[in-house]
Design a protein around this motif. Structure first.
Motif, PDB file in Angstrom:
ATOM      1  N   SER A 157      98.758  21.534  19.729  1.00  0.00           N
ATOM      2  CA  SER A 157      97.717  20.964  18.865  1.00  0.00           C
ATOM      3  C   SER A 157      98.244  19.802  18.037  1.00  0.00           C
ATOM      4  N   PHE A 158      99.575  19.631  18.002  1.00  0.00           N
ATOM      5  CA  PHE A 158     100.162  18.510  17.252  1.00  0.00           C
ATOM      6  C   PHE A 158     100.196  17.225  18.088  1.00  0.00           C
ATOM      7  N   GLN A 159      99.714  17.293  19.329  1.00  0.00           N
ATOM      8  CA  GLN A 159      99.568  16.078  20.114  1.00  0.00           C
ATOM      9  C   GLN A 159      98.077  15.773  20.281  1.00  0.00           C
ATOM     10  N   ALA A 160      97.758  14.589  20.779  1.00  0.00           N
ATOM     11  CA  ALA A 160      96.390  14.065  20.621  1.00  0.00           C
ATOM     12  C   ALA A 160      95.400  14.508  21.692  1.00  0.00           C
ATOM     13  N   GLY A 161      95.875  15.263  22.705  1.00  0.00           N
ATOM     14  CA  GLY A 161      95.025  15.564  23.854  1.00  0.00           C
ATOM     15  C   GLY A 161      93.686  16.189  23.504  1.00  0.00           C
ATOM     16  N   ARG A 162      93.710  17.269  22.733  1.00  0.00           N
ATOM     17  CA  ARG A 162      92.458  17.966  22.432  1.00  0.00           C
ATOM     18  C   ARG A 162      91.472  17.062  21.708  1.00  0.00           C
ATOM     19  N   GLN A 163      91.966  16.364  20.684  1.00  0.00           N
ATOM     20  CA  GLN A 163      91.092  15.508  19.885  1.00  0.00           C
ATOM     21  C   GLN A 163      90.435  14.433  20.754  1.00  0.00           C
ATOM     22  N   GLU A 164      91.233  13.815  21.611  1.00  0.00           N
ATOM     23  CA  GLU A 164      90.691  12.752  22.454  1.00  0.00           C
ATOM     24  C   GLU A 164      89.654  13.286  23.447  1.00  0.00           C
ATOM     25  N   LEU A 165      89.916  14.476  24.001  1.00  0.00           N
ATOM     26  CA  LEU A 165      88.964  15.069  24.947  1.00  0.00           C
ATOM     27  C   LEU A 165      87.664  15.444  24.240  1.00  0.00           C
ATOM     28  N   GLU A 166      87.787  16.000  23.029  1.00  0.00           N
ATOM     29  CA  GLU A 166      86.577  16.376  22.277  1.00  0.00           C
ATOM     30  C   GLU A 166      85.786  15.131  21.883  1.00  0.00           C
ATOM     31  N   GLU A 167      86.486  14.084  21.492  1.00  0.00           N
ATOM     32  CA  GLU A 167      85.795  12.842  21.140  1.00  0.00           C
ATOM     33  C   GLU A 167      85.070  12.244  22.345  1.00  0.00           C
ATOM     34  N   ALA A 168      85.613  12.510  23.544  1.00  0.00           N
ATOM     35  CA  ALA A 168      84.942  12.035  24.762  1.00  0.00           C
ATOM     36  C   ALA A 168      83.804  12.976  25.185  1.00  0.00           C
ATOM     37  N   GLY A 169      83.583  14.038  24.405  1.00  0.00           N
ATOM     38  CA  GLY A 169      82.433  14.899  24.645  1.00  0.00           C
ATOM     39  C   GLY A 169      82.707  16.160  25.450  1.00  0.00           C
ATOM     40  N   PHE A 170      83.979  16.480  25.673  1.00  0.00           N
ATOM     41  CA  PHE A 170      84.305  17.640  26.496  1.00  0.00           C
ATOM     42  C   PHE A 170      84.607  18.872  25.638  1.00  0.00           C
ATOM     43  N   ARG A 171      84.160  20.025  26.115  1.00  0.00           N
ATOM     44  CA  ARG A 171      84.484  21.302  25.486  1.00  0.00           C
ATOM     45  C   ARG A 171      85.885  21.723  25.909  1.00  0.00           C
ATOM     46  N   VAL A 172      86.726  22.051  24.944  1.00  0.00           N
ATOM     47  CA  VAL A 172      88.104  22.468  25.223  1.00  0.00           C
ATOM     48  C   VAL A 172      88.305  23.883  24.700  1.00  0.00           C
ATOM     49  N   GLU A 173      88.676  24.797  25.582  1.00  0.00           N
ATOM     50  CA  GLU A 173      88.967  26.182  25.190  1.00  0.00           C
ATOM     51  C   GLU A 173      90.434  26.474  25.486  1.00  0.00           C
ATOM     52  N   SER A 174      91.237  26.604  24.440  1.00  0.00           N
ATOM     53  CA  SER A 174      92.667  26.860  24.609  1.00  0.00           C
ATOM     54  C   SER A 174      92.977  28.279  24.148  1.00  0.00           C
ATOM     55  N   LEU A 175      93.741  29.009  24.953  1.00  0.00           N
ATOM     56  CA  LEU A 175      93.978  30.426  24.659  1.00  0.00           C
ATOM     57  C   LEU A 175      95.097  30.627  23.644  1.00  0.00           C
ATOM     58  N   ALA A 176      95.998  29.658  23.546  1.00  0.00           N
ATOM     59  CA  ALA A 176      97.002  29.674  22.470  1.00  0.00           C
ATOM     60  C   ALA A 176      97.147  28.247  21.973  1.00  0.00           C
ATOM     61  N   ARG A 177      97.027  28.058  20.657  1.00  0.00           N
ATOM     62  CA  ARG A 177      97.110  26.711  20.074  1.00  0.00           C
ATOM     63  C   ARG A 177      98.356  26.635  19.197  1.00  0.00           C
ATOM     64  N   VAL A 178      99.285  25.778  19.606  1.00  0.00           N
ATOM     65  CA  VAL A 178     100.561  25.662  18.900  1.00  0.00           C
ATOM     66  C   VAL A 178     100.463  24.530  17.885  1.00  0.00           C
ATOM     67  N   ALA A 179     100.596  24.893  16.607  1.00  0.00           N
ATOM     68  CA  ALA A 179     100.506  23.901  15.531  1.00  0.00           C
ATOM     69  C   ALA A 179     101.806  23.125  15.391  1.00  0.00           C
ATOM     70  N   ALA A 180     102.936  23.808  15.595  1.00  0.00           N
ATOM     71  CA  ALA A 180     104.236  23.151  15.433  1.00  0.00           C
ATOM     72  C   ALA A 180     105.319  23.956  16.131  1.00  0.00           C
ATOM     73  N   LEU A 181     106.364  23.238  16.532  1.00  0.00           N
ATOM     74  CA  LEU A 181     107.589  23.853  17.037  1.00  0.00           C
ATOM     75  C   LEU A 181     108.682  23.407  16.066  1.00  0.00           C
ATOM     76  N   SER A 182     109.168  24.347  15.271  1.00  0.00           N
ATOM     77  CA  SER A 182     110.154  23.924  14.266  1.00  0.00           C
ATOM     78  C   SER A 182     111.172  25.022  14.043  1.00  0.00           C
ATOM     79  N   ASP A 183     112.431  24.619  13.907  1.00  0.00           N
ATOM     80  CA  ASP A 183     113.535  25.563  13.697  1.00  0.00           C
ATOM     81  C   ASP A 183     113.534  26.672  14.746  1.00  0.00           C
ATOM     82  N   GLY A 184     113.214  26.311  15.963  1.00  0.00           N
ATOM     83  CA  GLY A 184     113.226  27.287  17.044  1.00  0.00           C
ATOM     84  C   GLY A 184     112.064  28.259  17.018  1.00  0.00           C
ATOM     85  N   GLN A 185     111.098  28.044  16.098  1.00  0.00           N
ATOM     86  CA  GLN A 185     109.970  28.960  15.988  1.00  0.00           C
ATOM     87  C   GLN A 185     108.669  28.300  16.460  1.00  0.00           C
TER      88      GLN A 185
END
Lengths: 190, 190
Positions: A157-185
């Motif tokens: 979710s920290f990259q632009a793919g979802r936002q750009e697809l939604e702005e183009a009018g597409f429904r996006v259903e993601s089963l796990a949404r990763v906000a960040a990868l930090s300190d190995g977590q």
């Protein structure tokens, strides 16, 4: 999807602040039971959309797509990245840059398997910058088919793919949404 | 397996006396219900073999392998033909020539997912000259794992793969055995 998030927590490996490795259950070794649960969840979310075909891309999209296809009772088409002697039909193509493989490649689907009557669910293992998803969308639109939405196993979710697809009018259903990868977590979107 | 042979008769396309195209249900578009039946049939034939892992090769082996894995309750590993940024582990490799793609490629499996305790069922979409199967066998043997046998969706019985594998001591179970491709017709082994 809680089983998936648990699996990512337990078996995912954070290689950098942008790369999550899930070779233990999705991208190299595959957990068939988890794939079945994922297929059932995609089917549940898109059940009312009158899907006639699922489109994915080789190789890691195939397992979740085939399980969703089984649940929804529709065929799965996987876009090919590599030329084959038997893929001799007229082809619909798009150019896609892969971040994890660091190569530009042409993806292709035969015109034989998509028509303007089709309503397509796009399924892929990862959504990051959305390059692969947009390539698949381009091909489906070239065929004149309509797109019901995108089903993604793991979204960065920290990259632009979802936002750009939604702005183009597409429904996006993601089963796990990763906000960040930090300190190995892995930090998920709340 | 009668449903598979019927599907080959109805939807397979004989491109030459050596090339059978099954892009309508296996190699490009995939029929999930047929894949489930194929997975169940592989599971039935290898049920008593104490399989712990299934090994296949991207991309067309994944769908039948994942369905067999679901039935047998074991993980599936797909050998990669193409390098990925996330495949950073120590790799077991073999060199394989693909007739249908006319390229020599290196296939690889991470050492993380196979051990000497594993008993492996190899699954692939086609068996012709046996190059891919032998590459997978080499990798599994490098890992010290044992091989229960090979499950093949479509065998070209007029090529040497099956004979060579059997002479090397491996059990080969093919769900459809093609004796010849002639005059646009598929002739099955009786």
């Amino acid at each position: 999807m809680e089983q998936l998030k648990q699996k990512i927590r337990n078996e995912g490996i954070v290689l950098s602040d942008r790369v999550l490795k899930v070779d233990a259950f999705l991208n190299h070794q595959i957990d068939p039971v988890l794939m079945q649960q994922i297929g059932q969840e995609f089917a549940r979310r898109f059940r009312d959309e009158k899907i006639t075909k699922i489109v994915t891309i080789e190789a890691s999209g195939i397992a979740p797509a085939i399980m969703a296809g089984l649940e929804l009772g529709v065929p799965v088409i996987f876009a090919r990245k590599h030329q084959s002697l038997t893929l001799t039909d007229h082809l619909l193509t798009a150019s896609v840059y892969s971040f994890t493989k660091q190569v530009e490649s042409t993806i292709a689907i035969s015109t034989n398997h998509l028509s303007p009557n089709d309503r397509v669910l796009v399924i892929d293992d990862f959504l990051a910058n959305g390059k692969a998803a947009k390539g698949l969308i381009s091909i489906i639109q070239q065929a004149g088919a309509s797109i019901a939405g995108l089903g993604i196993v793991i979204e960065k979710s920290f990259q632009a793919g979802r936002q750009e697809l939604e702005e183009a009018g597409f429904r996006v259903e993601s089963l796990a949404r990763v906000a960040a990868l930090s300190d190995g977590q892995v930090v998920f979107v709340e």
